[in-house]
Design a protein around this motif. Structure first.
Motif, short mmCIF file in Angstrom:
data_model
loop_
_atom_site.label_atom_id
_atom_site.label_comp_id
_atom_site.label_asym_id
_atom_site.label_seq_id
_atom_site.Cartn_x
_atom_site.Cartn_y
_atom_site.Cartn_z
N THR A 242 0.83 6.52 9.82
CA THR A 242 0.03 7.74 9.96
C THR A 242 0.55 8.59 11.11
OG1 THR A 242 -1.92 6.58 9.10
CG2 THR A 242 -2.31 8.65 10.26
N ALA A 243 0.99 7.94 12.19
CA ALA A 243 1.51 8.67 13.34
C ALA A 243 2.72 9.52 12.97
CB ALA A 243 1.87 7.69 14.45
N TYR A 244 3.61 8.95 12.17
CA TYR A 244 4.84 9.66 11.83
C TYR A 244 4.71 10.57 10.60
CZ TYR A 244 7.73 7.12 15.19
OH TYR A 244 8.28 6.64 16.35
N CYS A 245 3.87 10.18 9.67
CA CYS A 245 3.80 10.90 8.38
C CYS A 245 2.48 11.61 8.13
CB CYS A 245 4.04 9.92 7.23
SG CYS A 245 5.54 8.94 7.39
N GLY A 246 1.49 11.39 8.97
CA GLY A 246 0.17 11.92 8.68
C GLY A 246 -0.55 10.99 7.70
N PRO A 247 -1.82 11.27 7.38
CA PRO A 247 -2.56 10.42 6.45
C PRO A 247 -1.97 10.49 5.04
CG PRO A 247 -4.02 11.91 7.67
CD PRO A 247 -2.64 12.39 7.89
N ILE A 248 -1.81 9.33 4.41
CA ILE A 248 -1.34 9.26 3.02
C ILE A 248 -2.34 8.39 2.26
CG2 ILE A 248 0.53 8.58 1.46
CD1 ILE A 248 2.48 8.92 3.77
N ALA A 249 -3.03 9.00 1.32
CA ALA A 249 -4.19 8.37 0.68
C ALA A 249 -3.82 7.44 -0.48
CB ALA A 249 -5.15 9.44 0.19
N PHE A 250 -4.66 6.44 -0.69
CA PHE A 250 -4.74 5.61 -1.90
C PHE A 250 -3.61 4.61 -2.12
CE2 PHE A 250 -7.92 8.73 -3.30
CZ PHE A 250 -8.89 7.87 -3.77
N ILE A 251 -2.48 4.74 -1.46
CA ILE A 251 -1.39 3.78 -1.70
C ILE A 251 -1.82 2.38 -1.29
CG2 ILE A 251 0.92 3.07 -0.95
CD1 ILE A 251 1.73 5.96 -0.94
N GLY A 252 -2.48 2.27 -0.13
CA GLY A 252 -2.95 0.97 0.35
C GLY A 252 -3.99 0.35 -0.55
N MET A 253 -4.67 1.16 -1.34
CA MET A 253 -5.68 0.65 -2.26
C MET A 253 -5.09 0.32 -3.63
SD MET A 253 -9.25 2.44 -3.50
CE MET A 253 -9.82 2.70 -1.81
N ALA A 254 -4.26 1.22 -4.16
CA ALA A 254 -3.79 1.09 -5.55
C ALA A 254 -2.66 0.09 -5.73
CB ALA A 254 -3.36 2.46 -6.06
N ILE A 255 -1.67 0.12 -4.85
CA ILE A 255 -0.46 -0.69 -5.05
C ILE A 255 -0.74 -2.20 -5.05
CG2 ILE A 255 1.84 -1.23 -4.19
CD1 ILE A 255 1.54 1.54 -5.54
N PRO A 256 -1.53 -2.74 -4.09
CA PRO A 256 -1.81 -4.18 -4.15
C PRO A 256 -2.53 -4.58 -5.44
CG PRO A 256 -2.35 -3.32 -1.98
CD PRO A 256 -2.08 -2.14 -2.85
N ASN A 257 -3.43 -3.72 -5.93
CA ASN A 257 -4.11 -4.01 -7.19
C ASN A 257 -3.14 -4.02 -8.36
OD1 ASN A 257 -7.14 -4.24 -6.84
ND2 ASN A 257 -6.79 -2.36 -5.71
N LEU A 258 -2.22 -3.06 -8.37
CA LEU A 258 -1.22 -3.01 -9.43
C LEU A 258 -0.32 -4.25 -9.38
CD1 LEU A 258 0.28 -1.46 -11.68
CD2 LEU A 258 1.61 -0.32 -9.89
N THR A 259 0.04 -4.68 -8.18
CA THR A 259 0.90 -5.85 -8.02
C THR A 259 0.21 -7.10 -8.55
OG1 THR A 259 1.83 -4.85 -6.01
CG2 THR A 259 2.24 -7.19 -6.36
N ARG A 260 -1.06 -7.29 -8.20
CA ARG A 260 -1.80 -8.45 -8.70
C ARG A 260 -1.95 -8.40 -10.21
NH1 ARG A 260 -5.35 -7.16 -4.51
NH2 ARG A 260 -5.12 -8.45 -2.65
N LEU A 261 -2.17 -7.21 -10.74
CA LEU A 261 -2.36 -7.03 -12.18
C LEU A 261 -1.11 -7.44 -12.94
CD1 LEU A 261 -4.55 -5.86 -14.14
CD2 LEU A 261 -3.30 -3.71 -14.04
N LEU A 262 0.05 -7.09 -12.40
CA LEU A 262 1.32 -7.39 -13.08
C LEU A 262 1.77 -8.83 -12.88
CD1 LEU A 262 3.29 -4.10 -12.30
CD2 LEU A 262 2.26 -4.76 -14.47
N LEU A 263 1.58 -9.36 -11.67
CA LEU A 263 2.06 -10.71 -11.37
C LEU A 263 1.07 -11.80 -11.75
CD1 LEU A 263 3.75 -10.20 -7.87
CD2 LEU A 263 4.81 -10.14 -10.12
N LYS A 264 -0.21 -11.43 -11.79
CA LYS A 264 -1.28 -12.39 -12.11
C LYS A 264 -1.19 -13.65 -11.24
CE LYS A 264 -1.49 -10.81 -16.91
NZ LYS A 264 -2.57 -9.86 -16.64
N THR A 265 -1.09 -13.43 -9.94
CA THR A 265 -1.02 -14.54 -8.99
C THR A 265 -1.71 -14.16 -7.69
OG1 THR A 265 0.49 -16.02 -7.79
CG2 THR A 265 1.20 -13.75 -8.07
#
Length: 325
Positions: A242-265
């Motif tokens: 956030t310090a270098y790029c400013g706020p970036i929304a939803f990546i921290g929420m969506a990507i881990p869910n997508l990873t679990r959905l695909l890997l099922k582990t």
């Protein structure tokens, strides 16, 4: 993981090939291996496109890892760095600096410094509160309340700011990958690698935590220590980016869910590395879209990530509810 790594590397090259000026693959190779400062193409690659590509990879991977840790510790698929108010702390600190009008805070270095101070201060606050709050849900609610109060304070500061300072702060809140210079990349990269490496020491405890806090306790995990370390890593990652790029929304929420959905582990030895790669891949895609559309109109990075990720979160929730029914 190997396929995803190859796809990410391919996308990284495509990212550096994109822009208003046509540049060949050979020129990219020459700019990185035999840099000529008098060559305009070399300058564009070395000073603009290469740092932007690396920033996208680091920011996407860091936010994804931060979200993964948050979701595991709080057993909540909707948890992310925003939930505990880390990003709000960075925003409040930057707002105080930029809107105050002090010259030192109007520079890029001043903004980065204020954002880091704010995020670290709020992370320490959350860790301090966690010593007195045993329940993860209660800590999550406290984080949401702190974030809400912080947002109100920022709005109050904005209402008293003049137009120029308000515009500067608003541009920062939109998020951007193009402000990071090549000389700053080592600091961003080292910070990310240290925190990424630290997360691997928590794999055993995180795997136990995936069963629930009580089950982890029965398995001999020091849940309080693990929670504090995981929160610290997640908060520092989010604060650094956030310090270098400013706020970036939803990546921290969506990507881990997508990873679990695909890997099922729930094996975090696999989830950590895959989430980081997915995060880097996704942010490269998002910034590639911005680059392609930049000749027609500009899209704030924060807005685009919200547009791309929010529907996935809603769809995931609907599918889960349908499955339960």
């Amino acid at each position: 993981i190997i396929i995803l790594l190859l796809l990410t590397l391919t996308l990284a090259v495509m990212h550096m090939l994109s822009g208003s000026q046509q540049i060949s693959f050979n020129e990219i190779w020459e700019a990185l291996s035999a840099y000529d400062k008098d060559n305009m193409s070399h300058y564009i690659i070395r000073e603009i496109r290469f740092p932007r590509m690396l920033t996208a990879c680091i920011a996407g991977g860091g936010l994804a890892l931060s979200g993964l840790l948050m979701q595991n510790i709080f057993s909540n698929p909707l948890a992310d760095p925003n939930i505990l108010g880390v990003n709000a702390g960075a925003s409040l600190s930057v707002a105080l600096g930029v809107l105050s009008g002090a010259s030192i805070f109007q520079t890029e270095l001043g903004i980065i410094g204020m954002a880091m101070i704010g995020s670290i201060a709020f992370a320490l606050l959350i860790i301090f509160i966690s010593k007195f709050v045993r329940n993860n849900l209660s800590l999550l609610l406290i984080g949401i309340i702190i974030g809400s109060v912080t947002g109100s304070l920022i709005t109050l500061l904005q209402s008293y700011a003049d137009a120029q300072r308000l515009r500067q702060f608003t541009l920062w809140t939109m998020g951007s990958l193009q402000n990071v210079q090549l000389q700053q990349i080592p600091y961003l990269l080292i910070g990310f690698m240290v925190l990424f490496g630290a997360s691997y020491f928590l794999i055993r405890d995180l795997n136990a935590y995936a069963l629930g806090e009580k089950q982890a306790l029965y398995l001999g995990v020091n849940t309080k220590r693990t929670r504090n370390i995981a929160i610290a890593i997640a908060a520092l990652l989010a604060g650094l980016i956030t310090a270098y790029c400013g706020p970036i929304a939803f990546i921290g929420m969506a990507i881990p869910n997508l990873t679990r959905l695909l890997l099922k582990t729930q094996n975090h030895r696999l989830l950590i590395s895959t989430s980081v790669l997915f995060g880097a891949f996704f942010l490269l895609v998002a910034d590639l879209v911005i680059l392609q559309l930049s000749t027609s109109f500009g899209i704030p990075l924060n807005a685009l990530t919200s547009i791309l990720c929010a529907p996935f979160i809603v769809l995931r929730d609907l599918v889960k509810r349908q499955g339960e029914n």
